[in-house]
Design a protein around this motif. Structure first.
Motif, PDB file in Angstrom:
ATOM      1  N   ALA A 166       2.675  14.929 -14.405  1.00 34.11           N
ATOM      2  CA  ALA A 166       2.326  14.891 -15.820  1.00 34.11           C
ATOM      3  C   ALA A 166       3.528  14.570 -16.695  1.00 34.11           C
ATOM      4  O   ALA A 166       3.396  13.956 -17.761  1.00 34.11           O
ATOM      5  CB  ALA A 166       1.717  16.230 -16.233  1.00 34.11           C
ATOM      6  N   SER A 167       4.706  14.963 -16.242  1.00 35.63           N
ATOM      7  CA  SER A 167       5.912  14.766 -17.053  1.00 35.63           C
ATOM      8  C   SER A 167       6.856  13.704 -16.500  1.00 35.63           C
ATOM      9  O   SER A 167       7.935  13.465 -17.053  1.00 35.63           O
ATOM     10  CB  SER A 167       6.684  16.092 -17.168  1.00 35.63           C
ATOM     11  N   TYR A 168       6.475  13.057 -15.397  1.00 30.78           N
ATOM     12  CA  TYR A 168       7.385  12.112 -14.750  1.00 30.78           C
ATOM     13  C   TYR A 168       6.565  11.001 -14.095  1.00 30.78           C
ATOM     14  O   TYR A 168       5.639  11.270 -13.313  1.00 30.78           O
ATOM     15  CB  TYR A 168       8.227  12.827 -13.691  1.00 30.78           C
ATOM     16  N   THR A 169       6.879   9.768 -14.432  1.00 31.41           N
ATOM     17  CA  THR A 169       6.181   8.615 -13.872  1.00 31.41           C
ATOM     18  C   THR A 169       7.137   7.801 -13.016  1.00 31.41           C
ATOM     19  O   THR A 169       8.211   7.389 -13.485  1.00 31.41           O
ATOM     20  CB  THR A 169       5.609   7.722 -14.981  1.00 31.41           C
ATOM     21  N   VAL A 170       6.766   7.585 -11.774  1.00 31.41           N
ATOM     22  CA  VAL A 170       7.588   6.780 -10.868  1.00 31.41           C
ATOM     23  C   VAL A 170       7.332   5.300 -11.151  1.00 31.41           C
ATOM     24  O   VAL A 170       6.185   4.856 -11.206  1.00 31.41           O
ATOM     25  CB  VAL A 170       7.250   7.099  -9.396  1.00 31.41           C
ATOM     26  N   LYS A 171       8.392   4.545 -11.337  1.00 28.72           N
ATOM     27  CA  LYS A 171       8.277   3.111 -11.551  1.00 28.72           C
ATOM     28  C   LYS A 171       8.439   2.386 -10.211  1.00 28.72           C
ATOM     29  O   LYS A 171       9.117   2.876  -9.309  1.00 28.72           O
ATOM     30  CB  LYS A 171       9.357   2.644 -12.528  1.00 28.72           C
ATOM     31  N   PRO A 172       7.810   1.227 -10.062  1.00 28.73           N
ATOM     32  CA  PRO A 172       7.961   0.477  -8.802  1.00 28.73           C
ATOM     33  C   PRO A 172       9.419   0.242  -8.414  1.00 28.73           C
ATOM     34  O   PRO A 172       9.767   0.272  -7.232  1.00 28.73           O
ATOM     35  CB  PRO A 172       7.244  -0.842  -9.104  1.00 28.73           C
ATOM     36  N   SER A 173      10.272   0.038  -9.403  1.00 29.22           N
ATOM     37  CA  SER A 173      11.688  -0.208  -9.120  1.00 29.22           C
ATOM     38  C   SER A 173      12.414   1.043  -8.623  1.00 29.22           C
ATOM     39  O   SER A 173      13.533   0.955  -8.106  1.00 29.22           O
ATOM     40  CB  SER A 173      12.398  -0.738 -10.367  1.00 29.22           C
ATOM     41  N   ASP A 174      11.772   2.222  -8.783  1.00 28.35           N
ATOM     42  CA  ASP A 174      12.389   3.479  -8.336  1.00 28.35           C
ATOM     43  C   ASP A 174      12.205   3.707  -6.840  1.00 28.35           C
ATOM     44  O   ASP A 174      12.888   4.560  -6.253  1.00 28.35           O
ATOM     45  CB  ASP A 174      11.759   4.677  -9.075  1.00 28.35           C
ATOM     46  N   VAL A 175      11.287   2.975  -6.225  1.00 30.77           N
ATOM     47  CA  VAL A 175      10.917   3.240  -4.828  1.00 30.77           C
ATOM     48  C   VAL A 175      11.905   2.572  -3.878  1.00 30.77           C
ATOM     49  O   VAL A 175      11.996   1.340  -3.831  1.00 30.77           O
ATOM     50  CB  VAL A 175       9.487   2.735  -4.536  1.00 30.77           C
ATOM     51  N   PRO A 176      12.666   3.343  -3.106  1.00 25.70           N
ATOM     52  CA  PRO A 176      13.632   2.752  -2.165  1.00 25.70           C
ATOM     53  C   PRO A 176      12.937   2.211  -0.920  1.00 25.70           C
ATOM     54  O   PRO A 176      11.783   2.546  -0.627  1.00 25.70           O
ATOM     55  CB  PRO A 176      14.540   3.932  -1.819  1.00 25.70           C
ATOM     56  N   ALA A 177      13.635   1.380  -0.178  1.00 23.35           N
ATOM     57  CA  ALA A 177      13.044   0.718   0.989  1.00 23.35           C
ATOM     58  C   ALA A 177      12.564   1.702   2.039  1.00 23.35           C
ATOM     59  O   ALA A 177      11.525   1.500   2.675  1.00 23.35           O
ATOM     60  CB  ALA A 177      14.057  -0.254   1.586  1.00 23.35           C
ATOM     61  N   ASP A 178      13.323   2.802   2.258  1.00 25.35           N
ATOM     62  CA  ASP A 178      12.940   3.716   3.329  1.00 25.35           C
ATOM     63  C   ASP A 178      11.688   4.522   2.986  1.00 25.35           C
ATOM     64  O   ASP A 178      11.116   5.169   3.868  1.00 25.35           O
ATOM     65  CB  ASP A 178      14.092   4.661   3.684  1.00 25.35           C
ATOM     66  N   ALA A 179      11.225   4.459   1.738  1.00 25.12           N
ATOM     67  CA  ALA A 179       9.999   5.143   1.371  1.00 25.12           C
ATOM     68  C   ALA A 179       8.762   4.370   1.813  1.00 25.12           C
ATOM     69  O   ALA A 179       7.665   4.938   1.900  1.00 25.12           O
ATOM     70  CB  ALA A 179       9.943   5.375  -0.137  1.00 25.12           C
ATOM     71  N   VAL A 180       8.939   3.088   2.105  1.00 25.97           N
ATOM     72  CA  VAL A 180       7.785   2.239   2.421  1.00 25.97           C
ATOM     73  C   VAL A 180       7.917   1.534   3.774  1.00 25.97           C
ATOM     74  O   VAL A 180       7.060   0.736   4.144  1.00 25.97           O
ATOM     75  CB  VAL A 180       7.571   1.189   1.313  1.00 25.97           C
ATOM     76  N   ASP A 207       0.833  -1.208   0.000  1.00 31.26           N
ATOM     77  CA  ASP A 207       0.000   0.000   0.000  1.00 31.26           C
ATOM     78  C   ASP A 207       0.866   1.257   0.000  1.00 31.26           C
ATOM     79  O   ASP A 207       0.557   2.242  -0.682  1.00 31.26           O
ATOM     80  CB  ASP A 207      -0.927   0.007   1.213  1.00 31.26           C
ATOM     81  N   ALA A 208       1.947   1.221   0.782  1.00 29.75           N
ATOM     82  CA  ALA A 208       2.839   2.374   0.844  1.00 29.75           C
ATOM     83  C   ALA A 208       3.505   2.618  -0.497  1.00 29.75           C
ATOM     84  O   ALA A 208       3.637   3.752  -0.950  1.00 29.75           O
ATOM     85  CB  ALA A 208       3.888   2.170   1.933  1.00 29.75           C
ATOM     86  N   LYS A 209       3.936   1.543  -1.166  1.00 27.02           N
ATOM     87  CA  LYS A 209       4.579   1.691  -2.479  1.00 27.02           C
ATOM     88  C   LYS A 209       3.597   2.272  -3.496  1.00 27.02           C
ATOM     89  O   LYS A 209       3.961   3.165  -4.289  1.00 27.02           O
ATOM     90  CB  LYS A 209       5.120   0.351  -2.959  1.00 27.02           C
ATOM     91  N   ALA A 210       2.360   1.787  -3.480  1.00 21.13           N
ATOM     92  CA  ALA A 210       1.353   2.314  -4.404  1.00 21.13           C
ATOM     93  C   ALA A 210       1.113   3.794  -4.154  1.00 21.13           C
ATOM     94  O   ALA A 210       0.967   4.590  -5.095  1.00 21.13           O
ATOM     95  CB  ALA A 210       0.051   1.525  -4.256  1.00 21.13           C
ATOM     96  N   ALA A 211       1.089   4.194  -2.864  1.00 24.23           N
ATOM     97  CA  ALA A 211       0.875   5.602  -2.521  1.00 24.23           C
ATOM     98  C   ALA A 211       2.052   6.466  -2.957  1.00 24.23           C
ATOM     99  O   ALA A 211       1.867   7.578  -3.466  1.00 24.23           O
ATOM    100  CB  ALA A 211       0.642   5.745  -1.022  1.00 24.23           C
ATOM    101  N   VAL A 212       3.270   5.965  -2.771  1.00 23.62           N
ATOM    102  CA  VAL A 212       4.467   6.711  -3.181  1.00 23.62           C
ATOM    103  C   VAL A 212       4.471   6.920  -4.690  1.00 23.62           C
ATOM    104  O   VAL A 212       4.767   8.019  -5.183  1.00 23.62           O
ATOM    105  CB  VAL A 212       5.754   5.971  -2.724  1.00 23.62           C
ATOM    106  N   ILE A 213       4.135   5.877  -5.443  1.00 29.51           N
ATOM    107  CA  ILE A 213       4.093   5.986  -6.902  1.00 29.51           C
ATOM    108  C   ILE A 213       3.029   6.998  -7.338  1.00 29.51           C
ATOM    109  O   ILE A 213       3.280   7.864  -8.187  1.00 29.51           O
ATOM    110  CB  ILE A 213       3.816   4.608  -7.534  1.00 29.51           C
ATOM    111  N   LYS A 214       1.852   6.905  -6.745  1.00 32.99           N
ATOM    112  CA  LYS A 214       0.752   7.810  -7.092  1.00 32.99           C
ATOM    113  C   LYS A 214       1.078   9.257  -6.726  1.00 32.99           C
ATOM    114  O   LYS A 214       0.891  10.175  -7.537  1.00 32.99           O
ATOM    115  CB  LYS A 214      -0.526   7.375  -6.373  1.00 32.99           C
ATOM    116  N   ASP A 215       1.580   9.479  -5.521  1.00 40.02           N
ATOM    117  CA  ASP A 215       1.818  10.843  -5.038  1.00 40.02           C
ATOM    118  C   ASP A 215       2.957  11.528  -5.787  1.00 40.02           C
ATOM    119  O   ASP A 215       2.948  12.758  -5.936  1.00 40.02           O
ATOM    120  CB  ASP A 215       2.140  10.830  -3.534  1.00 40.02           C
ATOM    121  N   ASN A 216       3.949  10.769  -6.234  1.00 41.50           N
ATOM    122  CA  ASN A 216       5.141  11.382  -6.804  1.00 41.50           C
ATOM    123  C   ASN A 216       5.204  11.357  -8.327  1.00 41.50           C
ATOM    124  O   ASN A 216       6.144  11.877  -8.916  1.00 41.50           O
ATOM    125  CB  ASN A 216       6.389  10.711  -6.225  1.00 41.50           C
ATOM    126  N   SER A 217       4.212  10.752  -8.952  1.00 38.92           N
ATOM    127  CA  SER A 217       4.133  10.793 -10.410  1.00 38.92           C
ATOM    128  C   SER A 217       3.451  12.091 -10.834  1.00 38.92           C
ATOM    129  O   SER A 217       2.450  12.502 -10.255  1.00 38.92           O
ATOM    130  CB  SER A 217       3.343   9.590 -10.938  1.00 38.92           C
TER     131      SER A 217
END
Length: 222
Positions: free
Chosen positions: A138-152, A126-136
């Motif tokens: 219009a010009s930049y899309t966060v990929k799941p592989s971009d999310v470091p451990a301390d973000a979740v 859930d935390a990873k999904a929120a990080v991807i959603k919040d930080n993507s």
């Protein structure tokens, strides 16, 4: 014989009382005063809690993390993150794998759940999904592989004031968009507030979120 016994007992008790008084003064008064005095002279900032000031007032400590959330609305139990600020490690809401749910100083610690615990796995997903959603953006899309451990995941204490440079950089595009800044300028801000390893080899590079957000506030005001 009885008088001698009473006298000896009295002398022992008086000697014990004198030792108690001396040790109380030395260990309970003189030693704490000496240590406090040395700390105030040699390390006044650290001795007073490593306080951080902004705008002429103390806004926190560089040793304790903070949340940057929107005000709670009626009926809400968990405040949503204020996305114009850099966010710390999760300690509230999604990804709450800590016993400390709001960076409250009254409580420190982790849940100590195992890596295959179903609740922990759900929190991290859930935390990873929120990080991807919040930080993507219009010009930049966060990929799941971009999310470091301390973000979740939260820290062991639930009070860690730092995030990794990778997590700070992941938030750069969102910060730039929300504050009408260029990505290059926010990147520079993160680089300026990234601390290296202690003595070049101890620990990991890190970013103090409170200091970074204070610098961001000053930048947007300017």
């Amino acid at each position: 014989m009885a008088n001698n016994s009473v006298g000896n007992t009295g002398r022992v008790l008086w000697a014990g009382l004198r030792a108690l008084l001396v040790l109380t003064v030395v260990c309970g008064v003189l030693y704490p005063l000496a240590v406090t005095g040395i700390a105030q002279l040699a390390f006044p900032g650290k001795a007073n809690g490593s306080e951080i000031e902004s705008g002429g007032r103390v806004v926190g400590s560089e040793l304790i993390g903070q949340t940057y959330n929107l005000p709670l609305k009626d009926g809400e139990e968990t405040a949503a993150p204020d996305l114009k600020w850099f966010q710390p490690r999760p300690s509230n809401g999604l990804g709450t794998n800590s016993v400390n749910t709001r960076y409250q100083l009254i409580l420190s610690g982790a849940t100590n759940r195992s890596g295959d615990n179903e609740d922990l796995i759900t929190w991290v997903k859930d935390a990873k999904a929120a990080v991807i959603k919040d930080n993507s953006t219009a010009s930049y899309t966060v990929k799941p592989s971009d999310v470091p451990a301390d973000a979740v995941t939260s820290s062991g204490s639930g009070l860690d004031p730092h995030i990794s440079p990778a997590y700070a950089k992941l938030q750069v595009h969102r910060i730039a968009e929300k504050n009408h800044l260029t990505v290059a300028r926010v990147d520079e801000l993160v680089a300026d507030h990234t601390d290296g390893r202690v003595l070049g080899f101890i620990g990991e590079p890190r970013v103090n979120v409170l200091k970074l957000n204070i610098a961001l506030k000053e930048l947007t005001r300017g």
